[in-house]
Motif scaffolding. Structure first.
Motif, PDB file in Angstrom:
ATOM      1  N   TYR A  61      48.000  50.771  96.572  1.00 43.74           N
ATOM      2  CA  TYR A  61      48.424  50.429  95.204  1.00 43.74           C
ATOM      3  C   TYR A  61      49.898  50.779  94.991  1.00 43.74           C
ATOM      4  CZ  TYR A  61      48.754  50.797  90.118  1.00 43.74           C
ATOM      5  OH  TYR A  61      49.150  50.680  88.808  1.00 43.74           O
ATOM      6  N   HIS A  62      50.306  51.972  95.405  1.00 45.10           N
ATOM      7  CA  HIS A  62      51.676  52.412  95.094  1.00 45.10           C
ATOM      8  C   HIS A  62      52.733  51.624  95.872  1.00 45.10           C
ATOM      9  CE1 HIS A  62      49.619  56.217  93.529  1.00 45.10           C
ATOM     10  NE2 HIS A  62      50.116  55.567  92.498  1.00 45.10           N
ATOM     11  N   GLU A  63      52.429  51.284  97.114  1.00 46.59           N
ATOM     12  CA  GLU A  63      53.390  50.453  97.855  1.00 46.59           C
ATOM     13  C   GLU A  63      53.467  49.056  97.250  1.00 46.59           C
ATOM     14  OE1 GLU A  63      52.927  50.424 102.113  1.00 46.59           O
ATOM     15  OE2 GLU A  63      52.793  52.600 102.241  1.00 46.59           O
ATOM     16  N   MET A  64      52.312  48.525  96.878  1.00 41.09           N
ATOM     17  CA  MET A  64      52.311  47.127  96.405  1.00 41.09           C
ATOM     18  C   MET A  64      52.852  46.984  94.987  1.00 41.09           C
ATOM     19  SD  MET A  64      51.553  45.232  98.907  1.00 41.09           S
ATOM     20  CE  MET A  64      51.187  43.633  98.203  1.00 41.09           C
ATOM     21  N   ILE A  65      52.714  47.999  94.164  1.00 43.56           N
ATOM     22  CA  ILE A  65      53.277  47.867  92.815  1.00 43.56           C
ATOM     23  C   ILE A  65      54.792  48.078  92.846  1.00 43.56           C
ATOM     24  CG2 ILE A  65      53.059  50.277  91.987  1.00 43.56           C
ATOM     25  CD1 ILE A  65      52.138  49.145  89.287  1.00 43.56           C
ATOM     26  N   SER A  66      55.298  48.757  93.889  1.00 45.66           N
ATOM     27  CA  SER A  66      56.725  49.103  93.924  1.00 45.66           C
ATOM     28  C   SER A  66      57.547  48.151  94.792  1.00 45.66           C
ATOM     29  CB  SER A  66      56.907  50.522  94.488  1.00 45.66           C
ATOM     30  OG  SER A  66      56.128  51.450  93.784  1.00 45.66           O
ATOM     31  N   HIS A  67      57.143  47.972  96.036  1.00 42.87           N
ATOM     32  CA  HIS A  67      58.043  47.341  96.995  1.00 42.87           C
ATOM     33  C   HIS A  67      58.188  45.829  96.823  1.00 42.87           C
ATOM     34  CE1 HIS A  67      58.713  51.113  98.950  1.00 42.87           C
ATOM     35  NE2 HIS A  67      57.413  51.309  99.088  1.00 42.87           N
ATOM     36  N   VAL A  68      57.234  45.201  96.191  1.00 39.66           N
ATOM     37  CA  VAL A  68      57.366  43.747  95.992  1.00 39.66           C
ATOM     38  C   VAL A  68      58.561  43.460  95.082  1.00 39.66           C
ATOM     39  CG1 VAL A  68      56.265  41.693  95.031  1.00 39.66           C
ATOM     40  CG2 VAL A  68      54.949  43.236  96.503  1.00 39.66           C
ATOM     41  N   ALA A  69      58.588  44.078  93.909  1.00 36.06           N
ATOM     42  CA  ALA A  69      59.711  43.837  92.982  1.00 36.06           C
ATOM     43  C   ALA A  69      61.030  44.357  93.564  1.00 36.06           C
ATOM     44  CB  ALA A  69      59.434  44.508  91.646  1.00 36.06           C
ATOM     45  N   LEU A  70      60.986  45.496  94.211  1.00 35.15           N
ATOM     46  CA  LEU A  70      62.222  46.085  94.733  1.00 35.15           C
ATOM     47  C   LEU A  70      62.808  45.267  95.881  1.00 35.15           C
ATOM     48  CD1 LEU A  70      61.171  49.846  94.606  1.00 35.15           C
ATOM     49  CD2 LEU A  70      62.877  48.734  93.168  1.00 35.15           C
ATOM     50  N   ASN A  71      61.957  44.547  96.589  1.00 33.60           N
ATOM     51  CA  ASN A  71      62.457  43.688  97.670  1.00 33.60           C
ATOM     52  C   ASN A  71      62.754  42.274  97.217  1.00 33.60           C
ATOM     53  OD1 ASN A  71      62.570  45.200 100.340  1.00 33.60           O
ATOM     54  ND2 ASN A  71      60.609  45.837  99.503  1.00 33.60           N
ATOM     55  N   ALA A  72      62.220  41.897  96.067  1.00 33.81           N
ATOM     56  CA  ALA A  72      62.543  40.569  95.521  1.00 33.81           C
ATOM     57  C   ALA A  72      63.904  40.613  94.820  1.00 33.81           C
ATOM     58  CB  ALA A  72      61.461  40.122  94.548  1.00 33.81           C
ATOM     59  N   HIS A  73      64.296  41.767  94.329  1.00 37.53           N
ATOM     60  CA  HIS A  73      65.578  41.921  93.637  1.00 37.53           C
ATOM     61  C   HIS A  73      66.670  42.245  94.665  1.00 37.53           C
ATOM     62  CE1 HIS A  73      68.669  43.359  90.924  1.00 37.53           C
ATOM     63  NE2 HIS A  73      67.948  42.904  89.909  1.00 37.53           N
ATOM     64  N   PRO A  74      67.844  41.617  94.569  1.00 44.34           N
ATOM     65  CA  PRO A  74      68.877  41.865  95.587  1.00 44.34           C
ATOM     66  C   PRO A  74      69.528  43.248  95.491  1.00 44.34           C
ATOM     67  CG  PRO A  74      69.681  40.349  93.903  1.00 44.34           C
ATOM     68  CD  PRO A  74      68.232  40.558  93.621  1.00 44.34           C
ATOM     69  N   ASP A  75      69.468  43.870  94.335  1.00 43.87           N
ATOM     70  CA  ASP A  75      70.159  45.159  94.192  1.00 43.87           C
ATOM     71  C   ASP A  75      69.463  46.020  93.125  1.00 43.87           C
ATOM     72  OD1 ASP A  75      71.977  47.148  94.501  1.00 43.87           O
ATOM     73  OD2 ASP A  75      73.548  46.191  93.296  1.00 43.87           O
ATOM     74  N   PRO A  76      68.291  46.551  93.451  1.00 40.40           N
ATOM     75  CA  PRO A  76      67.515  47.283  92.441  1.00 40.40           C
ATOM     76  C   PRO A  76      68.024  48.717  92.260  1.00 40.40           C
ATOM     77  CG  PRO A  76      66.313  47.239  94.504  1.00 40.40           C
ATOM     78  CD  PRO A  76      67.606  46.522  94.765  1.00 40.40           C
ATOM     79  N   ALA A  77      69.108  48.861  91.538  1.00 38.89           N
ATOM     80  CA  ALA A  77      69.746  50.184  91.417  1.00 38.89           C
ATOM     81  C   ALA A  77      69.119  51.019  90.293  1.00 38.89           C
ATOM     82  CB  ALA A  77      71.242  50.005  91.176  1.00 38.89           C
ATOM     83  N   GLN A  78      68.852  50.371  89.162  1.00 36.05           N
ATOM     84  CA  GLN A  78      68.327  51.087  87.993  1.00 36.05           C
ATOM     85  C   GLN A  78      66.884  50.655  87.782  1.00 36.05           C
ATOM     86  OE1 GLN A  78      70.534  53.104  86.345  1.00 36.05           O
ATOM     87  NE2 GLN A  78      72.307  52.404  87.519  1.00 36.05           N
ATOM     88  N   VAL A  79      65.972  51.599  87.911  1.00 35.06           N
ATOM     89  CA  VAL A  79      64.548  51.267  87.843  1.00 35.06           C
ATOM     90  C   VAL A  79      63.885  52.090  86.739  1.00 35.06           C
ATOM     91  CG1 VAL A  79      62.370  51.254  89.144  1.00 35.06           C
ATOM     92  CG2 VAL A  79      64.529  50.750  90.319  1.00 35.06           C
ATOM     93  N   THR A 145      65.350  52.335  73.810  1.00 33.78           N
ATOM     94  CA  THR A 145      66.314  52.719  74.842  1.00 33.78           C
ATOM     95  C   THR A 145      67.534  51.792  74.857  1.00 33.78           C
ATOM     96  OG1 THR A 145      66.655  53.170  77.195  1.00 33.78           O
ATOM     97  CG2 THR A 145      65.180  51.360  76.668  1.00 33.78           C
ATOM     98  N   GLN A 146      68.671  52.378  75.181  1.00 35.59           N
ATOM     99  CA  GLN A 146      69.899  51.598  75.364  1.00 35.59           C
ATOM    100  C   GLN A 146      70.066  51.226  76.839  1.00 35.59           C
ATOM    101  OE1 GLN A 146      71.848  50.774  72.642  1.00 35.59           O
ATOM    102  NE2 GLN A 146      70.130  51.728  71.577  1.00 35.59           N
ATOM    103  N   GLY A 147      69.137  51.717  77.682  1.00 32.69           N
ATOM    104  CA  GLY A 147      69.241  51.484  79.121  1.00 32.69           C
ATOM    105  C   GLY A 147      69.107  50.010  79.462  1.00 32.69           C
ATOM    106  N   GLN A 148      69.700  49.629  80.564  1.00 30.31           N
ATOM    107  CA  GLN A 148      69.562  48.269  81.091  1.00 30.31           C
ATOM    108  C   GLN A 148      69.108  48.417  82.537  1.00 30.31           C
ATOM    109  OE1 GLN A 148      70.714  44.742  79.827  1.00 30.31           O
ATOM    110  NE2 GLN A 148      69.562  45.876  78.289  1.00 30.31           N
ATOM    111  N   TYR A 149      68.012  47.772  82.849  1.00 30.12           N
ATOM    112  CA  TYR A 149      67.368  48.019  84.134  1.00 30.12           C
ATOM    113  C   TYR A 149      67.344  46.766  85.010  1.00 30.12           C
ATOM    114  CZ  TYR A 149      65.883  52.333  81.913  1.00 30.12           C
ATOM    115  OH  TYR A 149      65.890  53.540  81.275  1.00 30.12           O
TER     116      TYR A 149
END
Ligand code: SAM
Length: 276
Positions: A61-79, A145-149
């Motif tokens: 569960y933890h790998e699949m909820i995290s790594h799909v989006a993080l690898n689809a995005h070219p530069d996932p700096a702010q999560v 939040t004022q954050g941008q992710y």
């Protein structure tokens, strides 16, 4: 004497787990929290009687909820992670070298404290300087939040108790609003097979995104076979793992091939989506 824990799903469907030991039990301001040692699955976090994560199969569960989006995005700096009190999603997010900051918003501080004590292999990322914890309601956080992710991950419990608002359209609109122009949001979408009401609700909520997909995995301790994630994207195609730039070694479930394969839906699940 054997101890059995019963997890109720519907009037006609309940699951029994053999427990070696009850390690912790308390009523927090938000939910009943238990840590048990399961006969077959190692130590587990139970909230309001529902299995949240177990040592044996949490990696799926933890790998699949995290790594799909993080690898689809070219530069996932702010999560941003909403929920996720056991720390498993945070641990996976922090494996990506490109992640500069990981904010996690968990409503129940006791979940984090108890998992740090009893499930240290899962709750291992909280000391990382890139991790920032907020103990408050995730729905309220995304509103103010004022954050941008770059990536928002919704790792919430089932849609009862404190998590109800995390399954509503307003929460999804607010998440859309705090994502950058090419941001990606992923949310666990419950079971797409037999108990489809929440799955359909999450899918409908994702319509705020110009691109949305469902991808699947199976988690043995989550009931009814397939487990779904809904992913929404402002720009990038979430079904494509973009490049090897963020490749993380040593994962046990996620690979680039699994990424692509997880978006291939059996016709009966595609039909549910088409009919929403
Ligand atoms: N993967 C697990 C599952 O689906 O069974 C859920 C993991 S994690 C333990 C879920 C967390 O969401 C819990 O710790 C719970 O306290 C938290 N949570 C529930 N409602 C929340 C809310 N409104 N804001 C922030 N966190 C919330």
């Amino acid at each position: 004497m054997d101890i059995w824990m019963e997890e109720n799903h519907t009037d006609g469907y309940r699951v029994n787990w053999k427990i070696s030991e009850l390690l912790w039990r308390e009523q927090t301001p938000f939910q009943e929290l238990m840590i048990v040692d399961m006969f077959d699955f190692g130590k587990a976090l139970i909230l309001d009687g529902a299995v949240q994560t177990t040592e044996q199969d949490e990696f799926i569960y933890h790998e699949m909820i995290s790594h799909v989006a993080l690898n689809a995005h070219p530069d996932p700096a702010q999560v941003l992670i909403i929920g996720g009190g056991d720390g498993g999603t945070l641990r996976e997010v922090l494996k990506h070298p490109g992640v500069v900051r990981a904010d996690m918003v968990e409503i129940d501080q006791r979940v984090v404290e108890t998992c740090k004590r009893f499930l240290p292999g899962i709750a291992s990322g909280f000391g990382d300087p890139r991790a920032q914890l907020y103990f408050e309601d995730g729905a309220r956080f995304v509103k103010k939040t004022q954050g941008q992710y770059d990536v928002v991950i919704v790792d919430s419990s089932d849609p009862t108790g404190p998590a109800v608002e995390l399954y509503g359209p307003e929460f999804y609109r607010d998440c859309f609003g705090i994502l950058k122009d090419d941001g990606i949001m992923v949310a666990h979408a419950e079971s797409p097979t037999f108990f489809t009401a929440y799955f359909k609700a999450v899918w409908r909520n994702m319509e705020v995104f110009p691109r949305r997909n469902v991808y699947l995995t199976t988690v043995p301790t989550y009931v009814s076979g397939f487990w779904a994630f809904a992913i929404g994207s402002k720009k990038h195609d979430p079904s494509k793992a973009r490049d090897d730039k963020h490749a993380v070694d040593g994962l046990k479930c996620y690979t680039r091939d699994v990424h692509g394969a997880s978006f291939v839906l059996p016709p009966f699940i595609q039909k549910i989506i088409d009919q929403v």
